[in-house]
Design a protein around this motif. Structure first.
Motif, PDB file in Angstrom:
ATOM      1  N   PHE A   8       0.797  -1.235   0.000  1.00 50.48           N
ATOM      2  CA  PHE A   8       0.000   0.000   0.000  1.00 50.48           C
ATOM      3  C   PHE A   8       0.826   1.279   0.000  1.00 50.48           C
ATOM      4  N   SER A   9       2.128   1.146  -0.183  1.00 50.50           N
ATOM      5  CA  SER A   9       2.923   2.367  -0.345  1.00 50.50           C
ATOM      6  C   SER A   9       2.827   2.808  -1.811  1.00 50.50           C
ATOM      7  N   CYS A  10       3.613   3.810  -2.161  1.00 51.00           N
ATOM      8  CA  CYS A  10       3.580   4.320  -3.539  1.00 51.00           C
ATOM      9  C   CYS A  10       3.999   3.274  -4.563  1.00 51.00           C
ATOM     10  N   SER A  11       4.694   2.233  -4.117  1.00 52.28           N
ATOM     11  CA  SER A  11       5.096   1.168  -5.052  1.00 52.28           C
ATOM     12  C   SER A  11       3.895   0.415  -5.613  1.00 52.28           C
ATOM     13  N   ASN A  31      10.730  -4.309   4.401  1.00 52.11           N
ATOM     14  CA  ASN A  31      10.277  -3.772   5.679  1.00 52.11           C
ATOM     15  C   ASN A  31      10.896  -2.375   5.810  1.00 52.11           C
ATOM     16  N   LEU A  32      10.048  -1.358   5.628  1.00 48.95           N
ATOM     17  CA  LEU A  32      10.577   0.017   5.597  1.00 48.95           C
ATOM     18  C   LEU A  32      11.035   0.499   6.968  1.00 48.95           C
ATOM     19  N   TYR A  33      10.596  -0.184   8.017  1.00 41.90           N
ATOM     20  CA  TYR A  33      10.949   0.278   9.367  1.00 41.90           C
ATOM     21  C   TYR A  33      12.384  -0.072   9.717  1.00 41.90           C
ATOM     22  N   ASN A  34      12.826  -1.261   9.276  1.00 41.99           N
ATOM     23  CA  ASN A  34      14.225  -1.595   9.564  1.00 41.99           C
ATOM     24  C   ASN A  34      15.057  -1.794   8.297  1.00 41.99           C
ATOM     25  N   LYS A  35      14.491  -1.431   7.141  1.00 39.85           N
ATOM     26  CA  LYS A  35      15.215  -1.454   5.860  1.00 39.85           C
ATOM     27  C   LYS A  35      15.800  -2.834   5.561  1.00 39.85           C
ATOM     28  N   THR A  36      14.977  -3.839   5.752  1.00 40.34           N
ATOM     29  CA  THR A  36      15.403  -5.193   5.408  1.00 40.34           C
ATOM     30  C   THR A  36      14.407  -5.802   4.434  1.00 40.34           C
ATOM     31  N   LYS A  50      18.852   4.651  -0.713  1.00 40.13           N
ATOM     32  CA  LYS A  50      17.862   5.632  -0.247  1.00 40.13           C
ATOM     33  C   LYS A  50      16.923   5.023   0.789  1.00 40.13           C
ATOM     34  N   GLY A  51      16.826   3.694   0.809  1.00 37.88           N
ATOM     35  CA  GLY A  51      15.968   3.027   1.790  1.00 37.88           C
ATOM     36  C   GLY A  51      14.490   3.178   1.504  1.00 37.88           C
ATOM     37  N   GLN A  52      14.152   3.559   0.290  1.00 41.80           N
ATOM     38  CA  GLN A  52      12.749   3.809  -0.043  1.00 41.80           C
ATOM     39  C   GLN A  52      12.292   2.873  -1.165  1.00 41.80           C
ATOM     40  N   VAL A  53      10.994   2.717  -1.244  1.00 43.97           N
ATOM     41  CA  VAL A  53      10.387   2.019  -2.379  1.00 43.97           C
ATOM     42  C   VAL A  53       9.595   3.047  -3.176  1.00 43.97           C
ATOM     43  N   PRO A  54       9.368   2.824  -4.476  1.00 38.23           N
ATOM     44  CA  PRO A  54       9.753   1.636  -5.225  1.00 38.23           C
ATOM     45  C   PRO A  54      11.212   1.676  -5.654  1.00 38.23           C
ATOM     46  N   ALA A  55      11.752   0.448  -5.835  1.00 41.23           N
ATOM     47  CA  ALA A  55      12.991   0.280  -6.597  1.00 41.23           C
ATOM     48  C   ALA A  55      12.722  -0.866  -7.557  1.00 41.23           C
ATOM     49  N   THR A  65      15.188   3.894  -9.303  1.00 45.88           N
ATOM     50  CA  THR A  65      14.361   4.369  -8.197  1.00 45.88           C
ATOM     51  C   THR A  65      13.600   5.618  -8.633  1.00 45.88           C
ATOM     52  N   GLU A  66      12.769   6.101  -7.741  1.00 47.40           N
ATOM     53  CA  GLU A  66      11.875   7.254  -7.943  1.00 47.40           C
ATOM     54  C   GLU A  66      10.657   6.807  -8.755  1.00 47.40           C
ATOM     55  N   ALA A  67       9.512   6.889  -8.090  1.00 47.33           N
ATOM     56  CA  ALA A  67       8.280   6.358  -8.678  1.00 47.33           C
ATOM     57  C   ALA A  67       8.030   6.875 -10.088  1.00 47.33           C
ATOM     58  N   ALA A  68       8.229   8.168 -10.299  1.00 44.06           N
ATOM     59  CA  ALA A  68       7.923   8.737 -11.620  1.00 44.06           C
ATOM     60  C   ALA A  68       8.793   8.106 -12.704  1.00 44.06           C
ATOM     61  N   ILE A 106       1.194  15.992  -3.758  1.00 44.79           N
ATOM     62  CA  ILE A 106       0.247  15.115  -3.054  1.00 44.79           C
ATOM     63  C   ILE A 106       1.004  14.123  -2.156  1.00 44.79           C
ATOM     64  N   HIS A 107       1.858  13.315  -2.780  1.00 48.58           N
ATOM     65  CA  HIS A 107       2.560  12.275  -2.014  1.00 48.58           C
ATOM     66  C   HIS A 107       3.420  12.909  -0.919  1.00 48.58           C
ATOM     67  N   LYS A 108       4.411  13.682  -1.352  1.00 40.42           N
ATOM     68  CA  LYS A 108       5.326  14.258  -0.355  1.00 40.42           C
ATOM     69  C   LYS A 108       4.712  15.457   0.357  1.00 40.42           C
ATOM     70  N   GLY A 109       3.983  16.283  -0.402  1.00 34.41           N
ATOM     71  CA  GLY A 109       3.478  17.523   0.182  1.00 34.41           C
ATOM     72  C   GLY A 109       2.385  17.327   1.210  1.00 34.41           C
ATOM     73  N   ALA A 158      -2.486   5.607 -12.128  1.00 35.29           N
ATOM     74  CA  ALA A 158      -2.108   4.557 -11.170  1.00 35.29           C
ATOM     75  C   ALA A 158      -1.507   5.194  -9.920  1.00 35.29           C
ATOM     76  N   TYR A 159      -0.694   6.234 -10.126  1.00 35.77           N
ATOM     77  CA  TYR A 159      -0.022   6.892  -8.998  1.00 35.77           C
ATOM     78  C   TYR A 159      -1.017   7.743  -8.201  1.00 35.77           C
ATOM     79  N   LEU A 160      -1.828   8.544  -8.899  1.00 36.02           N
ATOM     80  CA  LEU A 160      -2.781   9.392  -8.169  1.00 36.02           C
ATOM     81  C   LEU A 160      -3.775   8.536  -7.375  1.00 36.02           C
ATOM     82  N   ASN A 165      -6.112   6.529  -2.356  1.00 43.36           N
ATOM     83  CA  ASN A 165      -6.459   5.382  -1.527  1.00 43.36           C
ATOM     84  C   ASN A 165      -5.911   5.532  -0.106  1.00 43.36           C
ATOM     85  N   TRP A 166      -4.927   6.409   0.071  1.00 43.19           N
ATOM     86  CA  TRP A 166      -4.360   6.644   1.407  1.00 43.19           C
ATOM     87  C   TRP A 166      -5.277   7.520   2.263  1.00 43.19           C
ATOM     88  N   ALA A 167      -6.182   8.268   1.618  1.00 43.95           N
ATOM     89  CA  ALA A 167      -6.968   9.246   2.374  1.00 43.95           C
ATOM     90  C   ALA A 167      -7.659   8.588   3.568  1.00 43.95           C
TER      91      ALA A 167
HETATM   92  N1  LIG Z   1      11.311  10.194  -3.897  1.00 38.76           N
HETATM   93  C1  LIG Z   1      10.797   8.861  -3.824  1.00 38.76           C
HETATM   94  C2  LIG Z   1      10.015   8.727  -2.539  1.00 38.76           C
HETATM   95  C3  LIG Z   1       9.470   7.344  -2.345  1.00 38.76           C
HETATM   96  C4  LIG Z   1       8.850   7.193  -0.969  1.00 38.76           C
HETATM   97  O1  LIG Z   1       8.645   8.152  -0.226  1.00 38.76           O
HETATM   98  N2  LIG Z   1       8.550   5.963  -0.627  1.00 38.76           N
HETATM   99  C5  LIG Z   1       8.022   5.706   0.686  1.00 38.76           C
HETATM  100  C6  LIG Z   1       6.848   4.754   0.612  1.00 38.76           C
HETATM  101  S1  LIG Z   1       5.470   5.507  -0.220  1.00 38.76           S
HETATM  102  C7  LIG Z   1       9.117   5.087   1.522  1.00 38.76           C
HETATM  103  O2  LIG Z   1       9.868   4.275   1.020  1.00 38.76           O
HETATM  104  N3  LIG Z   1       9.216   5.519   2.779  1.00 38.76           N
HETATM  105  C8  LIG Z   1      10.219   5.060   3.671  1.00 38.76           C
HETATM  106  C9  LIG Z   1      11.266   6.088   3.929  1.00 38.76           C
HETATM  107  O3  LIG Z   1      11.202   7.197   3.361  1.00 38.76           O
HETATM  108  O4  LIG Z   1      12.173   5.789   4.710  1.00 38.76           O
HETATM  109  C10 LIG Z   1       9.927   8.523  -5.024  1.00 38.76           C
HETATM  110  O5  LIG Z   1       9.335   9.450  -5.594  1.00 38.76           O
HETATM  111  O6  LIG Z   1       9.809   7.336  -5.384  1.00 38.76           O
END
Ligand SMILES: N[C@@H](CCC(=O)N[C@@H](CS)C(=O)NCC(=O)O)C(=O)O
Length: 207
Positions: A8-11, A31-36, A50-55, A65-68, A106-109, A158-160, A165-167
């Protein structure tokens, strides 16, 4: 191709895109909490520092990386350009305009602040009470009488839709924006979106 994702994240938007196009991929839960990696506990930072998804690991072994960027890469694997206008056209620039709007405004802001457990209450109140209504009012005006951000369903939808869906997850009642509610309902009934939501719901980890 491997998609590194968290339920349910942006991925989710990339999973939807893969399903829309019928492209095969391995889905690696992070697991975004412990980056494993959920499968074996190995260090996700070695995949994506970067520790973020999607990759996305492409079939050539490149990590994108970077959803866009990831969304456009996957869309371009389909030479019929069903989910993104052809590169080099003004329509592609309009798609990028929307992807950037969703990512930044929307996502970050809005939602990055609302989801972050350590955001100060004032920041959350500003995101929820000031920024979100501005963005949703603009989107409602734009989407009135339209089904999609472009002429047809694209990766920007798909992204919007993933972010709309997060609302409900942060207690935002979308019924205040009936155009957005209808837009989301329409996209959620697409088989690819419904499948992605159903599969990721089963993978959600309690935290
Ligand atoms: N700049 C990245 C941001 C991706 C992002 O924020 N992903 C979130 C999930 S929706 C995430 O991985 N959060 C964990 C974190 O930032 O540590 C992109 O546009 O893909």
């Amino acid at each position: 191709m491997d998609l590194y994702f968290s339920p349910f994240s942006c991925s989710l938007a990339t999973r939807v895109t893969l399903y829309e196009l019928g492209l095969p991929a391995n889905f690696q839960q992070v697991n975004l909490y412990n980056k494993t990696l959920a499968a074996d506990g190995t260090d996700y930072l070695k995949v994506n520092p970067k520790g973020q998804v999607p990759a996305l690991r492409t079939d050539d072994g490149l990590i994108l990386t970077e959803a866009a960027a990831v969304l456009q890469y996957v869309a371009d694997l389909d030479s019929a350009h069903r989910l993104a206008p052809a590169p080099g056209t003004v329509k592609r620039s309009i798609l990028q305009q929307w992807l950037n709007y969703v990512a930044t405004e929307i996502h970050k802001g809005v939602f990055a602040t609302l989801f972050n457990p350590v955001s100060p209450p004032e920041a959350k109140a500003f995101a929820r009470g000031t920024v979100l209504p501005l963005r949703y009012t603009y989107l409602s005006q734009y989407l009135k009488g339209r089904d999609y951000l472009l002429d047809d369903f694209s990766v920007a939808d798909a992204y919007l839709a993933t972010t709309l869906n997060w609302a409900s997850m942060v207690g935002v009642d979308l019924s205040a924006w009936p155009v957005l509610q209808g837009y989301l309902a329409n996209i959620m009934q697409r088989p690819a979106f419904a499948r992605a939501v159903q599969e990721e719901a089963a993978l959600r980890q309690p935290h």
